[in-house]
Design a protein around this motif. Structure first.
Motif, short mmCIF file in Angstrom:
data_model
loop_
_atom_site.label_atom_id
_atom_site.label_comp_id
_atom_site.label_asym_id
_atom_site.label_seq_id
_atom_site.Cartn_x
_atom_site.Cartn_y
_atom_site.Cartn_z
N VAL A 12 48.53 147.44 55.45
CA VAL A 12 47.55 146.36 55.33
C VAL A 12 47.27 145.79 56.72
O VAL A 12 48.20 145.42 57.44
N PRO A 13 46.01 145.70 57.14
CA PRO A 13 45.68 145.11 58.45
C PRO A 13 46.07 143.64 58.50
O PRO A 13 46.00 142.94 57.49
N PRO A 14 46.52 143.14 59.66
CA PRO A 14 46.86 141.71 59.78
C PRO A 14 45.66 140.83 59.46
O PRO A 14 44.52 141.16 59.80
N ASP A 15 45.93 139.72 58.79
CA ASP A 15 44.90 138.72 58.44
C ASP A 15 43.80 139.28 57.55
O ASP A 15 42.68 138.75 57.49
N ALA A 16 44.11 140.35 56.81
CA ALA A 16 43.12 140.89 55.87
C ALA A 16 42.92 139.93 54.71
O ALA A 16 43.91 139.50 54.10
N PRO A 17 41.68 139.58 54.37
CA PRO A 17 41.46 138.67 53.24
C PRO A 17 41.59 139.42 51.92
O PRO A 17 41.34 140.63 51.84
N CYS A 18 41.98 138.70 50.88
CA CYS A 18 42.07 139.30 49.56
C CYS A 18 40.65 139.65 49.09
O CYS A 18 39.72 138.86 49.23
N LYS A 19 40.50 140.85 48.54
CA LYS A 19 39.19 141.34 48.14
C LYS A 19 38.79 140.90 46.74
O LYS A 19 37.67 141.16 46.29
N ARG A 20 39.69 140.26 46.00
CA ARG A 20 39.33 139.82 44.65
C ARG A 20 38.42 138.60 44.73
O ARG A 20 38.64 137.69 45.54
N LEU A 21 37.39 138.58 43.89
CA LEU A 21 36.39 137.52 43.92
C LEU A 21 37.01 136.17 43.60
O LEU A 21 37.74 136.03 42.62
N GLY A 22 36.73 135.19 44.44
CA GLY A 22 37.22 133.84 44.21
C GLY A 22 38.54 133.54 44.87
O GLY A 22 38.93 132.38 44.97
N CYS A 23 39.25 134.55 45.34
CA CYS A 23 40.55 134.33 46.00
C CYS A 23 40.33 134.20 47.50
O CYS A 23 39.57 134.96 48.10
N THR A 24 41.01 133.24 48.12
CA THR A 24 40.84 132.98 49.55
C THR A 24 42.10 133.31 50.34
O THR A 24 42.20 132.94 51.52
N ALA A 25 43.05 134.02 49.74
CA ALA A 25 44.31 134.32 50.42
C ALA A 25 44.09 135.30 51.57
O ALA A 25 43.19 136.13 51.54
#
Length: 309
Positions: free
Chosen positions: A125-138
């Motif tokens: 997983v690349p560093p600081d990769a955002p979650c790809k699920r809609l609505g999630c901001t992790a």
């Protein structure tokens, strides 16, 4: 730690002088295409829209931009039919153009929820990769990120008659910023990498196009390379042009043009070459077109012929 609210950024920061790469313009959704007013890319799916790279570098901000007042209430400019005087054809007039009644919009077809996709543990997983699920901001900060709950929307976005929401929950809003804030309705596992793209999966792409006109025709050039002539489909209607152009590497250009003026479908033609597709639209009434599409009318005055002294 404050979090930037600029569109396309959304990252936590410690110093306001850190570079913030974001979209300064509002989102645009039109005829199935999605993009940002501040840059040119246009895509067809919402996932692709969220992946459009930001186009501007500026400063982080924690204050949401103020909405433009009465933006929706401003009428779009209309261009009147040309007038002919002393052999000069002039486009544009102070006289108002009567709009025909718009047809009642059909409710959207219920969208199917996307199949659940999980990350492959063998893919880093690349560093600081955002979650790809809609609505999630992790954001991925290490393997422990998978242990936090992923509150997201399992459904797909729905945009209809100005309202915005998801197929998986009932809440609907009007502003795009509010749409992005709709809280997820289901808990699951984060998706930081996503499923690998299948080599057989078709990719919808955008192609540059241009047009010029004569007194009798409008000639449209779509710069799509190596189009499959046998599978290409172009349909002419009186005020619509439907284009479907398959290309190598499972790429396809597919778009519907709402034409500015009426055409003669039976006498309109097209030709496919290795570098472009040229479409000749036969004008039904011989008037000049200030734009190709009806939604691009600007009210600009266009003069054809020798000006009077």
């Amino acid at each position: 730690m404050p979090k930037c609210v600029n569109k396309g950024c959304g990252r936590e920061f410690t110093n306001y002088t850190e570079p913030c790469i974001h979209h300064p313009g509002p989102p645009i959704f039109h005829e199935g295409q999605k993009g940002w007013q501040c840059c040119k890319p246009r895509v067809l799916t919402f996932d692709e829209f969220l992946s459009i790279p930001p186009c501007t570098t500026g400063a982080h901000s924690t204050e949401a931009p103020k909405p433009i007042e009465n933006a929706a209430a401003q009428p779009s400019p209309e261009v009147a039919a040309p007038t002919v005087k002393d052999g000069v054809e002039t486009y544009g007039s102070a006289a108002p153009v009567t709009k025909s009644a718009a047809p009642v919009a059909k409710p959207p077809t219920p969208a199917k929820e996307k199949p659940v996709v999980e990350d492959d543990p063998s893919i880093p997983v690349p560093p600081d990769a955002p979650c790809k699920r809609l609505g999630c901001t992790a954001v991925y900060k290490g393997p422990g990120a998978y242990n936090t709950p992923c509150v997201h929307h399992p459904g797909v976005p729905i945009f209809h008659e100005g309202s915005k929401g998801y197929s998986c929950c009932k809440r609907k809003v009007l502003e795009f910023d509010e749409f992005l804030k709709i809280e997820g309705c289901k808990e699951g596992r984060h998706l930081f990498v996503g499923a690998p793209k299948s080599k057989e999966e078709e990719e919808l792409v955008n192609c540059r196009y241009d047009f010029y006109q004569t007194y009798s025709d409008v000639i449209v050039s779509i710069f799509a390379k190596k189009v499959d002539n046998e599978k290409a489909k172009i349909e002419f209607l009186q005020r619509e042009l439907h284009v479907d152009l398959p290309m190598p590497d499972n790429k396809r250009f597919k778009q519907t043009f709402q034409l500015y003026g009426l055409i003669d479908p039976e006498n309109s033609t097209y030709m496919v070459s290795t570098t472009k597709v040229e479409i000749k639209l036969k004008k039904a009434d011989g008037t000049s077109w200030p734009t190709l599409r009806s939604d691009e009318a600007t009210g600009e005055i266009i003069q054809i012929g020798k000006p009077t002294k």
